[in-house]
Design an enzyme around this catalytic site. Structure first.
Site, PDB file in Angstrom:
ATOM      1  N   LEU A 254      27.659  14.220 -38.891  1.00  0.00           N
ATOM      2  CA  LEU A 254      28.590  13.346 -39.630  1.00  0.00           C
ATOM      3  C   LEU A 254      29.633  14.086 -40.461  1.00  0.00           C
ATOM      4  O   LEU A 254      30.600  13.477 -40.896  1.00  0.00           O
ATOM      5  CB  LEU A 254      27.782  12.436 -40.572  1.00  0.00           C
ATOM      6  CG  LEU A 254      26.816  11.457 -39.901  1.00  0.00           C
ATOM      7  CD1 LEU A 254      25.991  10.722 -40.961  1.00  0.00           C
ATOM      8  CD2 LEU A 254      27.575  10.462 -39.048  1.00  0.00           C
ATOM      9  N   SER A 255      29.402  15.376 -40.703  1.00  0.00           N
ATOM     10  CA  SER A 255      30.265  16.056 -41.680  1.00  0.00           C
ATOM     11  C   SER A 255      31.224  17.028 -41.024  1.00  0.00           C
ATOM     12  O   SER A 255      30.917  18.218 -40.866  1.00  0.00           O
ATOM     13  CB  SER A 255      29.401  16.780 -42.714  1.00  0.00           C
ATOM     14  OG  SER A 255      28.903  15.868 -43.645  1.00  0.00           O
TER      15      SER A 255
ATOM     16  N   ASN B 117      31.686  20.870 -41.932  1.00  0.00           N
ATOM     17  CA  ASN B 117      30.390  21.475 -42.267  1.00  0.00           C
ATOM     18  C   ASN B 117      29.805  21.951 -40.932  1.00  0.00           C
ATOM     19  O   ASN B 117      29.368  21.155 -40.105  1.00  0.00           O
ATOM     20  CB  ASN B 117      29.533  20.411 -42.956  1.00  0.00           C
ATOM     21  CG  ASN B 117      28.052  20.760 -43.056  1.00  0.00           C
ATOM     22  OD1 ASN B 117      27.555  21.662 -42.398  1.00  0.00           O
ATOM     23  ND2 ASN B 117      27.351  20.008 -43.886  1.00  0.00           N
ATOM     24  N   VAL B 118      29.880  23.266 -40.736  1.00  0.00           N
ATOM     25  CA  VAL B 118      29.605  23.849 -39.413  1.00  0.00           C
ATOM     26  C   VAL B 118      28.198  23.509 -38.917  1.00  0.00           C
ATOM     27  O   VAL B 118      27.999  23.165 -37.750  1.00  0.00           O
ATOM     28  CB  VAL B 118      29.804  25.383 -39.469  1.00  0.00           C
ATOM     29  CG1 VAL B 118      29.490  26.023 -38.137  1.00  0.00           C
ATOM     30  CG2 VAL B 118      31.224  25.715 -39.891  1.00  0.00           C
TER      31      VAL B 118
ATOM     32  N   ASN C 120      25.388  17.392 -55.051  1.00  0.00           N
ATOM     33  CA  ASN C 120      26.532  16.477 -54.931  1.00  0.00           C
ATOM     34  C   ASN C 120      26.287  15.136 -55.621  1.00  0.00           C
ATOM     35  O   ASN C 120      27.069  14.196 -55.449  1.00  0.00           O
ATOM     36  CB  ASN C 120      26.868  16.214 -53.457  1.00  0.00           C
ATOM     37  CG  ASN C 120      27.056  17.480 -52.669  1.00  0.00           C
ATOM     38  OD1 ASN C 120      26.304  17.762 -51.760  1.00  0.00           O
ATOM     39  ND2 ASN C 120      28.035  18.272 -53.035  1.00  0.00           N
TER      40      ASN C 120
ATOM     41  N   GLU D 263      32.927  15.845 -55.620  1.00  0.00           N
ATOM     42  CA  GLU D 263      31.680  16.187 -54.935  1.00  0.00           C
ATOM     43  C   GLU D 263      30.649  16.750 -55.912  1.00  0.00           C
ATOM     44  O   GLU D 263      29.665  17.361 -55.510  1.00  0.00           O
ATOM     45  CB  GLU D 263      31.951  17.163 -53.794  1.00  0.00           C
ATOM     46  CG  GLU D 263      32.939  16.631 -52.752  1.00  0.00           C
ATOM     47  CD  GLU D 263      32.287  15.911 -51.575  1.00  0.00           C
ATOM     48  OE1 GLU D 263      31.211  16.318 -51.128  1.00  0.00           O
ATOM     49  OE2 GLU D 263      32.893  14.927 -51.079  1.00  0.00           O
TER      50      GLU D 263
ATOM     51  N   HIS E  52      32.016  23.261 -49.682  1.00  0.00           N
ATOM     52  CA  HIS E  52      31.795  23.186 -51.132  1.00  0.00           C
ATOM     53  C   HIS E  52      31.810  24.613 -51.665  1.00  0.00           C
ATOM     54  O   HIS E  52      31.429  25.544 -50.954  1.00  0.00           O
ATOM     55  CB  HIS E  52      30.424  22.581 -51.468  1.00  0.00           C
ATOM     56  CG  HIS E  52      30.289  21.123 -51.185  1.00  0.00           C
ATOM     57  ND1 HIS E  52      29.195  20.581 -50.558  1.00  0.00           N
ATOM     58  CD2 HIS E  52      31.110  20.085 -51.466  1.00  0.00           C
ATOM     59  CE1 HIS E  52      29.351  19.266 -50.455  1.00  0.00           C
ATOM     60  NE2 HIS E  52      30.500  18.943 -50.985  1.00  0.00           N
TER      61      HIS E  52
ATOM     62  N   ASN F 237      21.650  20.690 -41.391  1.00  0.00           N
ATOM     63  CA  ASN F 237      22.701  19.749 -41.799  1.00  0.00           C
ATOM     64  C   ASN F 237      23.615  20.365 -42.853  1.00  0.00           C
ATOM     65  O   ASN F 237      24.400  19.675 -43.491  1.00  0.00           O
ATOM     66  CB  ASN F 237      22.076  18.461 -42.354  1.00  0.00           C
ATOM     67  CG  ASN F 237      22.095  17.343 -41.324  1.00  0.00           C
ATOM     68  OD1 ASN F 237      22.896  17.365 -40.395  1.00  0.00           O
ATOM     69  ND2 ASN F 237      21.232  16.366 -41.499  1.00  0.00           N
TER      70      ASN F 237
ATOM     71  N   CYS G 199      21.968  23.356 -52.619  1.00  0.00           N
ATOM     72  CA  CYS G 199      22.410  21.971 -52.364  1.00  0.00           C
ATOM     73  C   CYS G 199      21.346  20.977 -52.770  1.00  0.00           C
ATOM     74  O   CYS G 199      21.631  19.839 -53.107  1.00  0.00           O
ATOM     75  CB  CYS G 199      22.676  21.737 -50.878  1.00  0.00           C
ATOM     76  SG  CYS G 199      23.902  22.797 -50.168  1.00  0.00           S
TER      77      CYS G 199
HETATM   78  O1  SUG Z   1      27.906  16.663 -47.415  1.00  0.00           O
HETATM   79  N1  SUG Z   1      25.586  17.316 -44.854  1.00  0.00           N
HETATM   80  C1  SUG Z   1      25.962  17.418 -46.250  1.00  0.00           C
HETATM   81  C2  SUG Z   1      25.525  18.737 -46.796  1.00  0.00           C
HETATM   82  C3  SUG Z   1      25.734  18.845 -48.280  1.00  0.00           C
HETATM   83  C4  SUG Z   1      25.492  20.208 -48.807  1.00  0.00           C
HETATM   84  N2  SUG Z   1      25.681  20.242 -50.205  1.00  0.00           N
HETATM   85  C5  SUG Z   1      26.178  21.280 -50.902  1.00  0.00           C
HETATM   86  N3  SUG Z   1      26.810  22.272 -50.343  1.00  0.00           N
HETATM   87  N4  SUG Z   1      26.097  21.244 -52.191  1.00  0.00           N
HETATM   88  C6  SUG Z   1      27.478  17.251 -46.408  1.00  0.00           C
HETATM   89  O2  SUG Z   1      28.218  17.728 -45.546  1.00  0.00           O
HETATM   90  C7  SUG Z   1      25.258  16.132 -42.752  1.00  0.00           C
HETATM   91  C8  SUG Z   1      24.656  14.816 -42.261  1.00  0.00           C
HETATM   92  C9  SUG Z   1      24.576  14.735 -40.767  1.00  0.00           C
HETATM   93  O3  SUG Z   1      25.434  15.319 -40.102  1.00  0.00           O
HETATM   94  O4  SUG Z   1      23.653  14.050 -40.246  1.00  0.00           O
HETATM   95  C10 SUG Z   1      25.613  16.109 -44.213  1.00  0.00           C
HETATM   96  O5  SUG Z   1      25.920  15.096 -44.776  1.00  0.00           O
END
Ligand code: SUG
Length: 455
Positions: free
Chosen positions: A21-22, A25-26, A110, A174, A252, A370, A376
């Protein structure tokens, strides 16, 4: 009065899954569609909490959110009994259902930005729940986060839990993932370092922007939070994330720098004009703390390239104070698996001229897939003894609570979850049963929509 850093860790929810979903976010992007193991994820998180508690640190728990979020599905026009809402959403808006089923609230770095009482002009600990507007599945978290924080930090003499900031595409917030507080010890006044990726309002001088991935945090959101929390002007520094780092997967700031008390571990490409940012931090720290020194430890790209930093999540380690002047690095096991990073960490620990004296590796792979590492999973709240006494005692982790939570996870959580399972009405029932029991274990009263409906 003495003050302690209390780490509130997010308990992984029963619907933990990999949905990709992100964007930006690799790890999330590359693991979407994989089967998850919610039970292992929750137990991995609990093992980290237990270890920190055993180190003598104050550890507490934040409960997961209700998922699938049937109340959100209803707000998108689905009606009837809960099981009908679920079935209709699965049929007509499957992506919406997936977005409403993420256990993403586990990444409580977050959840909110926090200001300890000592740093606020009104002498209260302030919280602003993050609006998380940049990703749909996270933008549905703030109402529950606000309710949960108000249930835990309910004593208004000590605590102020604000409303999340209004959104609007460019007003992203965030939370603590982009905020670091520096001080000689947790007991002292803090210097607040806020890192943004963009501005909500265009500046006169255009700032560099990422080309591939969008930035999530606006400068103006942090300015607003600093005002609300009544921070002292001299104790605030803002810096811009390096757009090249965002494009490399640094969504982040806690993926590229980490601080604790007087120590700051940062990647040389973390910020726009990193050397100037560090010089300013050191100068302001020395002014605020009468000549004391901020120990800024630079990690050169030559030793740890950005890609390795993102893959290993080195900077998402927690740095915790285990005794005065002695700190430990709580790192994901992925750092041990990466030769460059492992070598760097071991050299750092063996230097002997910094407070960093130990490293402990944790298998957090369920969350890591994830994009969520040790840092986190925790929200840092500096509290004095009186404030700790004002918390509901059920949220502080001791041996007894740990044992109860492990048994609770084993009783309620599945060992395998795929996206198809999210439409299973049994999963909804199981999750609610689990959360209902959890609010009793933690002594929080009713906080979830399913508990509050008709109340
Ligand atoms: O917001 N991943 C979160 C990870 C958050 C990490 N937090 C910090 N770095 N503080 C995000 O990207 C992935 C969910 C998914 O793909 O199923 C997700 O939401």
């Amino acid at each position: 009065m003495n003050a302690f850093e209390v780490n509130f860790d997010g308990l992984v929810g029963p619907t933990h899954n990999y949905a990709g979903l992100s964007h930006g976010n690799v790890a999330s992007m590359s693991h979407g569609g994989l089967a998850s193991n919610p039970r292992a994820a929750a137990l991995q998180g609990l093992a980290k909490m237990k270890f920190l508690a055993d180190l003598g640190l104050k550890q507490a728990v934040l409960p997961p959110h209700e998922r699938p979020a049937v109340d959100v599905l209803r707000s998108f026009g689905f009606a009837g009994q809960d099981t009908r809402v679920l079935a209709a959403a699965a049929k007509h808006a499957p992506k919406l259902l997936v977005g409403c089923s993420s256990a993403s609230a586990m990444w409580v770095a977050n959840a909110a930005t926090v200001t300890p009482a000592r740093d606020s002009r009104d002498g209260r600990t302030h919280f602003t729940p993050a609006n998380l507007v940049s990703k749909f599945h996270r933008s549905i978290e703030p109402p529950q986060t606000t309710r949960t924080l108000r249930a835990i930090f309910r004593n208004e003499r000590h605590f102020a839990v604000h409303e999340p900031l209004r959104g609007g595409q460019s007003w992203g917030d965030e939370g603590a993932a982009n905020h670091t507080r520096f001080s000689p010890t947790h007991r002292h006044t803090g210097l607040h370092f806020f890192v943004h990726g963009h501005r909500a309002f265009a500046a006169n001088k255009p700032a560099p922007t990422p080309k591939k991935f969008a930035s999530r945090q606006a400068l103006e959101s942090f300015e607003a939070i600093a005002r609300r929390h009544q921070l002292k002007e001299l104790a605030i520094i803002h810096a811009q994330q390096n757009p090249a780092a965002i494009d490399a997967g640094v969504f982040h700031n806690d993926v590229i720098s980490v601080g604790n008390e007087n120590v700051f571990l940062y990647h040389e490409h973390a910020f726009v004009r990193t050397p100037a940012v560090i010089a300013e931090l050191r100068r302001r720290y020395a002014t605020l703390h009468r000549g004391k020194e901020l120990l800024a430890l630079r990690v050169p790209a030559r030793r740890v390239p950005l890609t390795d930093a993102v893959r290993s999540y080195l900077f998402n380690s927690q740095i915790v104070t285990v005794a005065p002047g002695r700190m430990a690095l709580i790192a994901p096991s992925d750092c041990r698996d990466n030769r460059r990073v492992r070598d760097f960490v071991h050299e750092l620990i063996e230097r002997g001229d910094t407070p960093l004296q130990q490293v402990h590796y944790f298998d957090l792979r369920q969350s890591m897939r994830n994009g969520g590492g040790p840092a986190c999973l925790r929200l840092r709240v500096v509290l004095n003894e009186r404030e700790i006494a004002a918390l509901p005692p059920g949220v502080l982790l001791d041996d007894r609570l740990y044992a109860r939570l492990v048994a609770w996870v084993k009783k309620h959580y599945r060992e395998k979850l795929t996206q198809r399972d999210l439409a299973d009405p049994a999963l909804l029932r199981e999750s609610r049963r689990a959360l209902d029991e959890l609010t009793q274990i933690l002594g929080l009263g009713s906080i979830y929509p399913f508990q509050l409906a008709g109340a």
